[in-house]
Design a protein around this motif. Structure first.
Motif, PDB file in Angstrom:
ATOM      1  N   THR A   9       0.892  -1.270  -0.109  1.00 10.26           N
ATOM      2  CA  THR A   9       0.033   0.297  -0.177  1.00 10.26           C
ATOM      3  C   THR A   9       1.057   1.237   0.026  1.00 10.26           C
ATOM      4  O   THR A   9       2.259   1.069   0.301  1.00 10.26           O
ATOM      5  N   HIS A 115     -10.246   5.704  -2.908  1.00 11.84           N
ATOM      6  CA  HIS A 115      -9.955   4.535  -3.219  1.00 11.84           C
ATOM      7  C   HIS A 115     -11.068   3.643  -2.821  1.00 11.84           C
ATOM      8  O   HIS A 115     -11.565   2.747  -3.224  1.00 11.84           O
ATOM      9  N   HIS A 116     -11.588   3.790  -1.305  1.00 16.52           N
ATOM     10  CA  HIS A 116     -12.485   3.094  -0.706  1.00 16.52           C
ATOM     11  C   HIS A 116     -13.962   3.156  -1.511  1.00 16.52           C
ATOM     12  O   HIS A 116     -14.374   2.240  -1.785  1.00 16.52           O
ATOM     13  N   ARG A 119     -13.571   2.033  -5.295  1.00 19.45           N
ATOM     14  CA  ARG A 119     -13.099   0.629  -5.479  1.00 19.45           C
ATOM     15  C   ARG A 119     -13.677  -0.443  -4.669  1.00 19.45           C
ATOM     16  O   ARG A 119     -14.171  -1.765  -5.046  1.00 19.45           O
ATOM     17  N   ASN A 120     -13.846  -0.273  -3.299  1.00 21.54           N
ATOM     18  CA  ASN A 120     -14.150  -1.273  -2.264  1.00 21.54           C
ATOM     19  C   ASN A 120     -15.368  -1.200  -1.470  1.00 21.54           C
ATOM     20  O   ASN A 120     -15.963  -2.466  -1.140  1.00 21.54           O
ATOM     21  N   TRP A 167       1.469   7.687  -3.073  1.00 20.52           N
ATOM     22  CA  TRP A 167      -0.239   8.023  -3.318  1.00 20.52           C
ATOM     23  C   TRP A 167      -0.609   8.291  -4.609  1.00 20.52           C
ATOM     24  O   TRP A 167      -1.397   8.014  -5.188  1.00 20.52           O
ATOM     25  N   ARG A 170      -0.730   5.795  -7.309  1.00 18.76           N
ATOM     26  CA  ARG A 170      -2.123   4.938  -7.488  1.00 18.76           C
ATOM     27  C   ARG A 170      -3.076   5.819  -8.440  1.00 18.76           C
ATOM     28  O   ARG A 170      -4.311   5.853  -8.316  1.00 18.76           O
ATOM     29  N   TRP A 173      -6.077   4.224  -9.606  1.00 19.43           N
ATOM     30  CA  TRP A 173      -7.198   3.815  -8.666  1.00 19.43           C
ATOM     31  C   TRP A 173      -8.202   4.824  -8.500  1.00 19.43           C
ATOM     32  O   TRP A 173      -9.137   4.534  -8.107  1.00 19.43           O
ATOM     33  N   HIS A 174      -7.272   6.203  -8.346  1.00 18.35           N
ATOM     34  CA  HIS A 174      -8.263   7.252  -7.921  1.00 18.35           C
ATOM     35  C   HIS A 174      -8.830   7.925  -9.480  1.00 18.35           C
ATOM     36  O   HIS A 174      -9.144   9.186  -9.221  1.00 18.35           O
TER      37      HIS A 174
END
Ligand code: GSH
Length: 220
Positions: A9, A115-116, A119-120, A167, A170, A173-174
């Motif tokens: 991470t 990200h949360h 994606r999650n 960060w 990523r 991811w964002h």
């Protein structure tokens, strides 16, 4: 030898990049946060907040062992231990601390929320996605403006950049196109080219299956 407790991470990779940049030898302990390794009592004894990363340095202040959590504090510790990536001049040092705290207080937590929720999260929450994407974009604007004035966040390459880089790495991811932020992209490409950064970003190494290990039915 420094013991590093980490996972793949951005917060973990800040510390592996720093250890590589400083040329400090270290052992990697994989704390698989998806498997809840961070809650094991022997790990919580090192990191009372049950998060990665952590380090244990047997050769801490006064020659005594020290255990540390919080990636920003670990970066400050390692920079003071080695005298690297933190200028000696007071004015320059406060600039590093300012941009390090900006990463710790804004970039990490807000990008993490994006990200949360993108994606999650088990359900899509448009309000939360809009709120955190807007804030992420605002922070990219702050970084882009700063990096239009100076080469690195605190003028020279320091722990403020080491904290922020994983960060930004990523960005997919964002859902950020770095071409929208050309000064961030110039900074990102320069840091990406550093051999120590490449090594640190590859920690922890993926587990390579042992081809001679017995195979249970259905695992391949
Ligand atoms: N402020 C902390 C944040 C650490 C953190 O949030 N770590 C995440 C991974 S990047 C974690 O361990 N998550 C596991 C969990 O929340 O249970 C730091 O910078 O060290």
């Amino acid at each position: 030898m420094i013991e590093l407790y980490t996972w793949s991470t951005p917060n973990g990779r800040k510390v592996s990049v720093m250890l590589e940049e400083c040329g400090l030898p270290y052992n990697v302990h994989r704390i698989n946060i998806g498997a809840r390794d961070q809650f094991a009592p022997d790990y919580v004894a090192i990191n009372p907040n049950a998060k990665i990363p952590s380090i244990v340095d047997p050769d801490g202040p006064g020659g005594k062992p020290i255990a540390m959590m919080e990636s920003g504090a670990i970066l400050i510790y390692l920079s003071e231990k080695t005298g690297k990536f933190m200028p000696k001049d007071d004015r320059a040092r406060y600039l590093v601390l300012q941009w390090l705290m900006f990463q710790m207080g804004h970039v990490g937590p807000m990008f993490g929320q994006v990200h949360h929720f993108v994606r999650n999260a088990k359900e899509q929450v448009p309000y939360a996605i809009a709120r955190y994407v807007k804030e992420k974009d605002r922070l990219y604007g702050v970084l882009n403006a700063r990096l239009g004035e100076v080469e690195y966040l605190a003028e020279e390459y320091t722990i403020a950049d080491i904290a922020t880089y994983p960060w930004v790495a990523r960005y997919e991811w964002h859902k950020t196109d770095l071409n929208t932020y050309p000064n961030v992209k110039r900074w990102f490409d320069a840091i990406s080219a550093r051999p120590a950064v490449k090594r640190g970003m590859a920690v922890p190494a993926p587990v390579v299956p042992n081809p001679s290990a017995p195979v249970s039915p259905g695992t391949r």
